[in-house]
Design an enzyme around this catalytic site. Structure first.
Site, PDB file in Angstrom:
ATOM      1  CE  LYS A  23       7.888   2.804  13.395  1.00 11.32           C
ATOM      2  NZ  LYS A  23       9.178   2.082  13.344  1.00 11.32           N
ATOM      3  CB  SER A  24      10.096   3.400   6.785  1.00 11.63           C
ATOM      4  OG  SER A  24       9.794   2.241   7.514  1.00 11.63           O
ATOM      5  NE  ARG A  28      14.654   3.761   4.640  1.00 12.98           N
ATOM      6  CZ  ARG A  28      14.265   2.958   5.640  1.00 12.98           C
ATOM      7  NH1 ARG A  28      13.480   3.436   6.614  1.00 12.98           N
ATOM      8  NH2 ARG A  28      14.631   1.698   5.680  1.00 12.98           N
ATOM      9  NE  ARG A 123      14.150  -4.826  17.716  1.00 18.43           N
ATOM     10  CZ  ARG A 123      13.469  -4.046  16.887  1.00 18.43           C
ATOM     11  NH1 ARG A 123      13.079  -2.857  17.287  1.00 18.43           N
ATOM     12  NH2 ARG A 123      13.179  -4.449  15.679  1.00 18.43           N
ATOM     13  CB  SER A 168      16.311  -6.909   7.538  1.00 22.24           C
ATOM     14  OG  SER A 168      16.607  -5.700   8.201  1.00 22.24           O
ATOM     15  CD  GLN A 170      15.172  -1.829  11.404  1.00 28.51           C
ATOM     16  OE1 GLN A 170      15.853  -2.522  12.140  1.00 28.51           O
ATOM     17  NE2 GLN A 170      14.045  -1.279  11.792  1.00 28.51           N
ATOM     18  CG  ASP A 316       6.592  -3.254  10.861  1.00 28.21           C
ATOM     19  OD1 ASP A 316       7.297  -4.118  11.417  1.00 28.21           O
ATOM     20  OD2 ASP A 316       7.053  -2.223  10.348  1.00 28.21           O
ATOM     21  NE  ARG A 389       4.692  -1.602  13.677  1.00 29.71           N
ATOM     22  CZ  ARG A 389       4.623  -0.386  13.146  1.00 29.71           C
ATOM     23  NH1 ARG A 389       3.472   0.255  13.109  1.00 29.71           N
ATOM     24  NH2 ARG A 389       5.691   0.201  12.641  1.00 29.71           N
TER      25      ARG A 389
HETATM   26  C1  S3P Z   1      11.944  -0.785   8.923  1.00 23.81           C
HETATM   27  C2  S3P Z   1      12.180  -2.080   8.550  1.00 23.81           C
HETATM   28  C3  S3P Z   1      11.529  -3.244   9.182  1.00 23.81           C
HETATM   29  C4  S3P Z   1      10.303  -2.834   9.984  1.00 23.81           C
HETATM   30  C5  S3P Z   1      10.551  -1.625  10.843  1.00 23.81           C
HETATM   31  C6  S3P Z   1      10.970  -0.441   9.969  1.00 23.81           C
HETATM   32  C7  S3P Z   1      12.669   0.302   8.214  1.00 23.81           C
HETATM   33  O1  S3P Z   1      12.445  -3.863  10.062  1.00 23.81           O
HETATM   34  O2  S3P Z   1       9.857  -3.916  10.778  1.00 23.81           O
HETATM   35  O3  S3P Z   1       9.386  -1.274  11.553  1.00 23.81           O
HETATM   36  O4  S3P Z   1      12.267   1.478   8.337  1.00 23.81           O
HETATM   37  O5  S3P Z   1      13.650   0.004   7.521  1.00 23.81           O
HETATM   38  P1  S3P Z   1      13.491  -4.971   9.559  1.00 23.81           P
HETATM   39  O6  S3P Z   1      14.459  -4.323   8.647  1.00 23.81           O
HETATM   40  O7  S3P Z   1      14.151  -5.473  10.818  1.00 23.81           O
HETATM   41  O8  S3P Z   1      12.666  -6.026   8.886  1.00 23.81           O
END
Ligand code: S3P
Length: 429
Positions: A23-24, A28, A123, A168, A170, A316, A389
Site C-alpha cells: 500500500k505505501s 508513492r 485523525r 511517522s 507520513q 500496522d 486491519r
Molecule cells: C504509512 C505510514 C504509517 C502507517 C500507514 C502507512 C505510509 O503511518 O501506519 O499505514 O505509507 O507512509 P504513520 O506515518 O502515521 O506512522
C-alpha cells in the site's frame, strides 16, 4: 456487510499465495509519477480503496492516469501538469493520501480542499499542517487546521529543518515532498526510523536524498524523471496470513514476493522471537526494495515484550500481533505504541474490546496492551469499526475460535486487501 468465519478444519491452512501489492509503495508510485516528467508505469499496484483514492485525487488535479487491475500508467508533466481542482479532493479512508498529497499541494500556487470519511475526520493533521505552514503554505481547517475538511493555498515555500515528535513516515514524506519544491534544503529528523519507501523511491526518480542517522534531507528545485515501478507484496497484508499459519493447527503457508524492507519487518522479528517456524527464502532486490518468499508453519509460541525502536517497524501489525499473543504461552507486553490511538480507529480500544468479546485475556494500557496466553477463544459478533486491519484480525481469529465469528462492516477490508476472504478460502481445502 457482515462476514462470518468458521474454525478451519483439521487439515489446517495450506498452500502458496501472492499477497496484493504494498500500500505505501503503491501510493508513492502514483504520486511521484504524477509530479515526474514522462510516463511512469506501475506493476503489482494495490487496487485497494486507499490507493484508488490517491489515483482519483491526482486525476482531479489534472493528471491523466489509467488503471487496470494491478497495472497503472501515469502521464506526468512535472509540477506544471497539476492544476487547481474543480472539485473537492476526497481521500476516503486514506491517511497516506491526505498527508503526502498535502506536501505536494503546499508548494503549488492554487487552492484545494481535502475531505475524507468519518475516520479521516478524526485523525490529527496538525502534525503536517504545522510544519507546512512554517514553510509558507496557507492552510485552514477545523480545529485550527488540525482536522478535515482542510483547505490549502500553496505557493512560495522555504525549506525547514524539522524535528518530528513522532516516528511517522507520513509526516517525514509530506515535509520532504514539500521540500522538493521549496527554497534551499529541507530536513526531517525523527525519534525512531520510520518506513523509508519515500527515500528509496525518490532516489529512483532521480532526486538526491541525503540520509544521516535519523535525519533525511532533500534540496529544492528538483525534477523527477518517470520510472517503471514494480511493487512487491505488502508485508502488512502478509502478516495476517503469517499469524494464521502459525496459530491454526496443521498449517503450512508460503507467501511469495513479499516486501521485506528492514523498516517494515518487525512482524518477522516478533514471530521469530516468539518461536514461530518461519523460513525466509529467495531473497532479492526489486526496484531498490528487498523482497523474499516467507513460509510459516504451525508453531508453539512464547509471550514477549515489544517496545522501543521496533514499534514503527510493526505499527500496522499490532492488531494481529495481539491475536497472536493470545495463542502464546505467557505474557506479551506491547509498549511505546501511543500512535495506535490515531490510526483508522483507536486501535488500543478496538483491539482490546473486540478480542475480549472472543474471550481473550487482554488489557489496555496508556501506550499499548498486555495479553496473557494461551487462551481458547470462542465465537462472537464483533465489528471492524470501519478499520480494515481490525476486520482482518477478527477474521483470522475466527479461524481458531470455537463457534463462528461474525464481523460487522467487513467491507472495510477492501481498503488494503480486496481479495482477503478469497485468499483465506483458497488456503482451506
Ligand atoms: C504509512 C505510514 C504509517 C502507517 C500507514 C502507512 C505510509 O503511518 O501506519 O499505514 O505509507 O507512509 P504513520 O506515518 O502515521 O506512522
Amino acid at each position: 456487510m457482515n462476514e462470518s468465519v468458521q474454525a478451519v478444519n483439521e487439515k489446517g491452512l495450506n498452500g502458496t499465495l501472492t499477497v496484493p501489492g504494498d500500500k505505501s509503495i503503491s501510493h508513492r508510485a502514483v504520486m511521484f509519477g504524477a509530479i515526474a516528467e514522462g510516463i511512469t508505469t506501475v506493476e503489482g499496484f494495490l487496487p485497494g480503496e486507499d490507493c484508488l483514492s490517491t489515483i482519483s485525487c491526482f486525476q482531479k488535479l489534472g493528471v491523466t492516469i489509467e488503471q487496470n487491475g494491478d497495472k497503472v500508467e501515469i502521464e506526468g508533466k512535472g509540477y506544471e501538469g497539476l492544476q487547481e481542482p474543480q472539485d473537492i479532493l476526497d481521500v476516503g479512508n486514506s491517511g497516506t493520501t491526505t498527508r503526502l498529497m498535502m506536501g505536494i499541494l503546499a508548494t503549488l500556487p492554487f487552492h484545494s480542499v481535502i475531505i475524507g470519511d468519518e475516520s479521516i475526520a478524526k485523525r490529527p493533521m496538525s502534525r503536517v499542517t504545522n510544519p507546512l505552514r512554517e514553510m509558507g503554505a496557507q492552510i485552514d481547517g477545523r480545529d485550527n487546521g488540525n482536522l478535515t475538511p482542510i483547505s490549502i493555498r500553496g505557493g512560495h515555500t522555504k525549506g525547514i529543518s524539522y524535528q518530528s515528535k513522532v516516528a511517522s513516515a507520513q509526516v517525514k514524506s509530506c515535509i520532504l515532498l514539500a521540500g522538493l519544491q521549496s527554497e534551499g534544503e529541507t530536513s526531517v529528523t525523527e525519534p525512531h526510523r520510520s518506513r523509508d519507501h519515500t527515500e528509496r523511491m525518490l532516489s529512483a526518480f532521480g532526486v538526491p536524498v541525503k540520509r544521516d542517522g535519523l535525519t533525511t534531507s532533500v534540496r529544492g528545485g528538483q525534477t523527477l524523471t518517470a520510472q517503471h515501478i514494480v511493487v512487491p507484496g505488502d508485508i502488512s497484508s502478509a502478516a495476517f496470513l503469517l499469524v494464521a499459519g502459525s496459530i491454526v493447527p496443521n498449517s503450512k503457508i508460503t507467501l511469495e514476493n513479499v516486501g521485506v524492507n528492514p523498516t517494515r519487518t518487525g512482524i518477522i522479528d516478533v514471530l521469530q522471537q516468539m518461536g514461530a517456524r518461519l523460513e525466509i527464502s529467495n531473497q532479492r532486490i526489486v526496484n531498490d526494495e528487498p523482497v523474499a518468499d516467507l513460509t510459516i508453519s504451525t508453531s508453539e509460541l512464547q509471550g514477549i515484550e515489544i517496545s522501543g525502536d521496533i514499534i514503527p517497524r510493526l505499527i500496522d501489525e499490532i492488531p494481529v500481533i495481539a491475536l497472536l499473543a493470545t495463542q502464546a504461552t505467557g505474557t506479551t507486553v506491547i509498549k511505546d505504541a501511543e500512535e495506535l490511538k490515531v490510526k483508522e480507529t483507536n486501535r488500543i480500544d478496538t483491539v482490546v474490546s473486540q478480542l475480549k468479546k472472543l474471550g481473550a485475556s487482554i488489557e489496555a494500557t496508556d501506550d499499548g496492551m498486555i495479553i496473557h496466553g494461551k487462551t481458547e477463544l470462542h465465537g462472537a459478533n464483533v465489528s471492524s469499526f470501519g478499520d480494515h486491519r481490525i476486520g482482518m484480525a477478527m477474521a483470522i481469529a475466527g479461524c481458531i475460535t470455537k463457534g463462528q465469528v461474525t464481523i460487522e462492516n467487513s467491507d472495510a477490508i477492501a481498503v488494503s486487501y480486496p481479495n482477503f476472504f478469497e485468499h483465506l478460502r483458497t488456503l482451506q481445502q
